[in-house]
Scaffold this motif. Structure first.
Motif, short mmCIF file in Angstrom:
data_model
loop_
_atom_site.label_atom_id
_atom_site.label_comp_id
_atom_site.label_asym_id
_atom_site.label_seq_id
_atom_site.Cartn_x
_atom_site.Cartn_y
_atom_site.Cartn_z
N GLY A 28 0.90 -1.12 0.04
CA GLY A 28 -0.07 0.01 0.17
C GLY A 28 0.61 1.30 0.04
O GLY A 28 0.45 2.15 -0.59
N VAL A 29 1.87 1.27 0.59
CA VAL A 29 2.86 2.33 0.83
C VAL A 29 3.37 2.53 -0.44
O VAL A 29 3.61 3.82 -0.89
N GLU A 199 11.08 21.01 -6.43
CA GLU A 199 10.75 21.35 -7.41
C GLU A 199 9.14 22.13 -7.50
O GLU A 199 8.74 22.87 -8.04
N GLU A 200 8.55 21.33 -6.70
CA GLU A 200 7.03 21.69 -6.36
C GLU A 200 6.75 21.55 -4.63
O GLU A 200 7.56 20.68 -4.18
N ALA A 201 5.54 22.04 -4.35
CA ALA A 201 5.41 22.15 -2.71
C ALA A 201 4.84 20.61 -2.54
O ALA A 201 4.11 20.33 -3.28
N VAL A 202 5.53 19.82 -1.63
CA VAL A 202 4.82 18.47 -1.45
C VAL A 202 4.56 18.47 0.14
O VAL A 202 5.05 18.99 1.06
N HIS A 203 3.48 17.82 0.12
CA HIS A 203 2.72 17.84 1.54
C HIS A 203 3.56 16.78 2.48
O HIS A 203 4.30 15.88 1.88
N PRO A 204 4.01 17.33 3.83
CA PRO A 204 5.01 16.50 4.53
C PRO A 204 4.57 15.09 4.62
O PRO A 204 5.65 14.10 4.73
N THR A 209 6.08 9.42 3.20
CA THR A 209 5.51 8.08 2.54
C THR A 209 6.60 7.92 1.41
O THR A 209 6.86 6.45 1.21
N MET A 210 6.97 8.80 0.56
CA MET A 210 7.95 8.60 -0.53
C MET A 210 9.21 8.02 -0.11
O MET A 210 9.76 7.26 -0.45
N PHE A 211 9.75 8.69 1.07
CA PHE A 211 10.95 8.19 1.73
C PHE A 211 10.91 7.00 2.19
O PHE A 211 11.85 6.18 2.01
N LEU A 212 9.85 6.43 3.11
CA LEU A 212 9.42 5.37 3.48
C LEU A 212 9.46 4.15 2.46
O LEU A 212 10.04 3.19 2.71
#
Length: 303
Positions: A28-29, A199-204, A209-212
């Motif tokens: 899911g992640v 490059e763009e504002a990303v929600h924390p 989640t992307m890092f994980l």
């Protein structure tokens, strides 16, 4: 009073149930990070990056479908149990010998036993109070004897044995391919994260989640690769994990029929089905090894 640690082996079933949730959580992640957060929006947006993004999305879904298909085939396929009242054959006066059984029985000399791969010993399980076919072992977690047992895997809440070993290997393969794809797809975002490039504002929460997803998939890819290499080497020698610790390294394994036949004993004879968690009806009928009771020996095996 002696402490029997094997009484706690049944607790691994509960751990295994949790592992299924962990697997689905990692899926899911990864799906949220790769498809929803990055590449699906690029496909919708169009432009020069849309084609590459579409390829990544398609590959992700194909590999994910195969991964889950193989995974649940391992989970829900019985690895094989000893048939009720199974007897090794031919053994003369077998009933008279049962009272003297300990862990093994040595049959009388001169018996013609062409299909007894375990050598001259007839094996008996004292926990199950039954005879054990060749390559069969007792699983303390499942509480029964499993045909051609390789190991009990908590990740699938099941034993890996004669009837689901192929599915397990394919699960490892597609897990490696999927996690490698996710790692490669997330690498530019991971580098940008470490370089503080925005490059763009990303929600924390999305960023976390992307890092994980990147860290988890990289870890799984590396660990599964080693596990996959180990098991493919076992397949090449027609050996299970348990047998690898039992057999003598100085002698050629009695089940080793050559790489091609060893591979076909696990994956079947039809090349089209090698990458699918299933067997042809012809293989199911002709390949006795899939039933987990009889195994051919090397033609050069001495008496």
């Amino acid at each position: 009073m002696a402490w029997n640690v094997f009484k706690f082996c049944t607790g691994l079933k509960v751990v295994g149930s949790v592992m299924i949730v962990v697997v689905l959580a990692v899926v899911g992640v990864s799906y949220y990070a790769v498809v929803i957060s990055i590449y699906a929006p690029q496909v919708i947006k169009g432009g020069s990056e849309a084609a590459v993004a579409l390829i990544i999305v398609i590959l992700f879904h194909v590999l994910l479908l195969m991964l889950l298909w193989c995974y649940f085939m391992v989970v829900f396929t019985d690895p094989g149990g000893v048939p009720q009242n199974w007897r090794p054959s031919p053994i003369e006066d077998l009933e008279d010998q049962t009272t003297a059984l300990a862990s093994t029985i040595t049959p009388a000399a001169g018996l013609n036993m062409p299909t007894v791969p375990q050598g001259p010993l007839v094996r008996y399980c004292r926990k199950c109070s039954q005879f054990k076919p060749p390559r069969c072992h007792h699983c303390s977690v499942c509480g029964r004897c499993v045909l051609k047992m390789d190991h009990h895997c908590v990740w699938v809440v099941n034993c890996v044995g004669a009837r689901n070993y192929k599915f397990f290997l394919l699960f490892l393969l597609y897990t490696f391919l999927e996690t490698t794809l996710v790692t490669a797809a997330m690498l530019p975002q991971f580098i940008a994260f470490l370089s503080d490039v925005e490059e763009e504002a990303v929600h924390p929460g999305t960023l976390a989640t992307m890092f994980l997803a990147f860290v988890l998939n990289l870890a799984f890819a590396l660990s599964v690769l080693g596990f996959l290499i180990m098991h493919m080497s076992l397949v090449a020698g027609n050996t299970t994990t348990i047998e690898a610790y039992e057999k003598k390294a100085s002698t050629r394994w009695r089940f080793d029929l050559g790489h091609k036949k060893n591979f076909e004993q696990v994956f079947g004879t039809r090349k089209l089905y090698w990458v699918l968690p299933m067997y042809t009806q012809e293989d199911k009928k002709k390949m006795t090894v899939l039933h987990g009771l009889d195994y051919p020996l090397r033609p050069d095996l001495g008496s």
